[in-house]
Design a protein around this motif. Sequence first.
Motif, PDB file in Angstrom:
ATOM      1  N   HIS A 198       0.844  -1.190   0.000  1.00  0.00           N
ATOM      2  CA  HIS A 198       0.000   0.000   0.000  1.00  0.00           C
ATOM      3  C   HIS A 198       0.881   1.241   0.000  1.00  0.00           C
ATOM      4  CE1 HIS A 198      -3.284   2.678   1.068  1.00  0.00           C
ATOM      5  NE2 HIS A 198      -2.633   3.091   2.119  1.00  0.00           N
ATOM      6  N   VAL A 199       0.405   2.266  -0.709  1.00  0.00           N
ATOM      7  CA  VAL A 199       1.103   3.554  -0.702  1.00  0.00           C
ATOM      8  C   VAL A 199       0.122   4.602  -0.191  1.00  0.00           C
ATOM      9  CG1 VAL A 199       2.257   5.298  -2.117  1.00  0.00           C
ATOM     10  CG2 VAL A 199       2.566   2.877  -2.649  1.00  0.00           C
ATOM     11  N   LYS A 214     -22.712  -5.062   4.942  1.00  0.00           N
ATOM     12  CA  LYS A 214     -22.297  -5.902   3.817  1.00  0.00           C
ATOM     13  C   LYS A 214     -20.904  -6.452   4.073  1.00  0.00           C
ATOM     14  CE  LYS A 214     -24.664  -3.975  -0.226  1.00  0.00           C
ATOM     15  NZ  LYS A 214     -24.497  -3.092  -1.375  1.00  0.00           N
ATOM     16  N   TYR A 272     -13.046  -8.676  -2.054  1.00  0.00           N
ATOM     17  CA  TYR A 272     -12.624  -8.355  -3.422  1.00  0.00           C
ATOM     18  C   TYR A 272     -11.104  -8.305  -3.514  1.00  0.00           C
ATOM     19  CZ  TYR A 272     -17.461  -6.820  -3.778  1.00  0.00           C
ATOM     20  OH  TYR A 272     -18.824  -6.766  -3.742  1.00  0.00           O
ATOM     21  N   ASP A 273     -10.586  -8.938  -4.529  1.00  0.00           N
ATOM     22  CA  ASP A 273      -9.162  -8.835  -4.824  1.00  0.00           C
ATOM     23  C   ASP A 273      -8.830  -7.373  -5.133  1.00  0.00           C
ATOM     24  OD1 ASP A 273      -6.511  -9.550  -5.592  1.00  0.00           O
ATOM     25  OD2 ASP A 273      -7.147  -9.434  -7.683  1.00  0.00           O
ATOM     26  N   GLY A 274      -7.794  -6.863  -4.532  1.00  0.00           N
ATOM     27  CA  GLY A 274      -7.359  -5.498  -4.815  1.00  0.00           C
ATOM     28  C   GLY A 274      -8.109  -4.435  -4.048  1.00  0.00           C
ATOM     29  N   PHE A 275      -8.990  -4.837  -3.128  1.00  0.00           N
ATOM     30  CA  PHE A 275      -9.705  -3.814  -2.352  1.00  0.00           C
ATOM     31  C   PHE A 275      -8.688  -2.987  -1.566  1.00  0.00           C
ATOM     32  CE2 PHE A 275     -11.851  -2.088   1.329  1.00  0.00           C
ATOM     33  CZ  PHE A 275     -13.001  -1.556   0.762  1.00  0.00           C
ATOM     34  N   PRO A 276      -8.838  -1.666  -1.589  1.00  0.00           N
ATOM     35  CA  PRO A 276      -7.835  -0.826  -0.919  1.00  0.00           C
ATOM     36  C   PRO A 276      -7.959  -0.857   0.600  1.00  0.00           C
ATOM     37  CG  PRO A 276      -9.561   0.540  -1.877  1.00  0.00           C
ATOM     38  CD  PRO A 276      -9.859  -0.866  -2.296  1.00  0.00           C
TER      39      PRO A 276
END
Lengths: 302, 271
Positions: free
Chosen positions: B71-72, B108, B112-116
């Motif tokens: 993460h950036v 909910k 998800y793949d790539g969720f920040p």
Amino acid sequence: MADGEILAGFLAPHPPHLVYGENPPQNEPKSQGGWEQLRWAYERARKSLNDLKPDVLLVHSPHWITQLGHHFLGVPTLSGKSVDPIFPNLFRYDFKLDVDVELAEACCAAAADAGLVAKMMRNPRFRVDYGTITTLHMMRPQWDIPVVGLSANNSPYYLTTEEGLEEMDVLGRATRKAIEQTGRRAVLLASNTLCHYHFHEEPDPPEDMSREHPHDYAGYQWDMRMIDLMRRGETREVFRLLPQFIDEAFAEVKSGAFTWMFAAMGYPEIPGELHGYGTVIGTGNAVMEWNLAKAREVGRAA
Amino acid sequence: MTVVSAFLVPGTPLPLLRPDNPPWAPLVAGYQAAGEALRASNPDVLLVYSTQWIAVLDELWQTRAHLTGIHVDENWYEYGDLPFDMQSDVELAEACVAGCKEIGVSAKTVDYDGFPIDTGTIVMNNFLNGDDARPLAIAANNVYHDGETTARLAAMAVETAKAQGKTVALIAVGGLSGTIFRTEIDIAEDHIADATDEEWNREMLRLMESASIEHLKQRAGDYAKAAKVDMGFKHLSWILGGLGDNFDGATVHAYGPVYGSGAAVVEFRPA
């Protein structure tokens, strides 16, 4: 190089629903459509942008929020998968964009010269925000025009609205100076919604348009009042009313993109062309264009 | 006892990315002390609320089993990257979604793949959840939820963990006073930007240490407004709700500035 110019500015809001409704190959979730009137508005804007043939698109997004100054994307190519943190069910988009680093650096330098804190973002692993990506996709899905991405400094929220928007005005003027000095033919994109009150539950499916309408009548009336003024070119009145509009309609233009764009354009008193208006989970969205190139032609002919 | 430990920690990445900067070093040491306390409490799961994971429509719960990546931070990218590798307690998070509905909160799952993943959660996990990494149940900060709703969410989550026979470390990730320096500073000279903020921060930390719970709750709203506290200090509500408004005291492992804002590492002693 010199004699650059701003060809046009577009109010180009960024609900990810519009990408979801369009079903481009880059977006993983698939829909049955939805939000057609706004998507068709963007189709008209795309045609106009295509005719302008700009060298570069500059986009100011409220979803790259920075605390310390105004930041500019400064890596030649950025790519990755953008997942919307708010609507991950709708927007999981593979993107790749080329940055006009020379212009970004010129904008950054001009902003610093004008007294703002300004920084270049040089980290190649930086995740570009979904507001920037959505606006760029909706305006130019070919991704074949270099980009300058600007952050939204949080000054309108941290300070007063007026103080924050004064900073955006300075940023816009600096942006114009950089465009002129670098000889770019540029188009500006203000990634902002108008009335930002919204519903708190999503229909199933999200594209069920029988559930889509303005969140409230007062917000809708504000949007129509502002759009009417913009269509008539009454820019001074728009900006006189802007703080009240922001307060009463919770308008996303508070984040600064709209003011940045108009400051860069010199607050032209020319009619904006409304390509279309629609709501997304109740928020008001207008796709509008101020075509300075066309206005200059008309001025020369007159 | 379901809640075996509880911590309020800052989510700023700066102490993690520049641990040797003198004004931030105490926060690093405080985080390390809190990490030792967490491990000693031996929880089955970390029940996490981070002010930086913003939700708008629903209460979101992370249910991706394995979260890994780099993460950036959108503000402090120049200081370096934030690698992360976390496991979710999917069973607990899914049960919390069901539990939300039972208390009238729309919720909910997020898988998800790539969720920040937000900076605050990553910073907390890197500091507190070491080599013997434990799974997390992570809740978002819905910006429309008030402190009372946030407290009810935490209480529900603790009850849900209890029903699954799990012990939890209750963790709230968020800052204290929010006045920041808006121009570049020499980070070696960092300090709390506003003297009034400093007084407020210290008063609130004293109330935590002495377990003056009613007074703490009474003052929290005024403090949040006066000192521009991160997200209205809802992260304190997460702690209080999860502890049932009852704790025996707190240890302030560290308090200090981060670019002018206030940050503290606080360990609460469950009653």
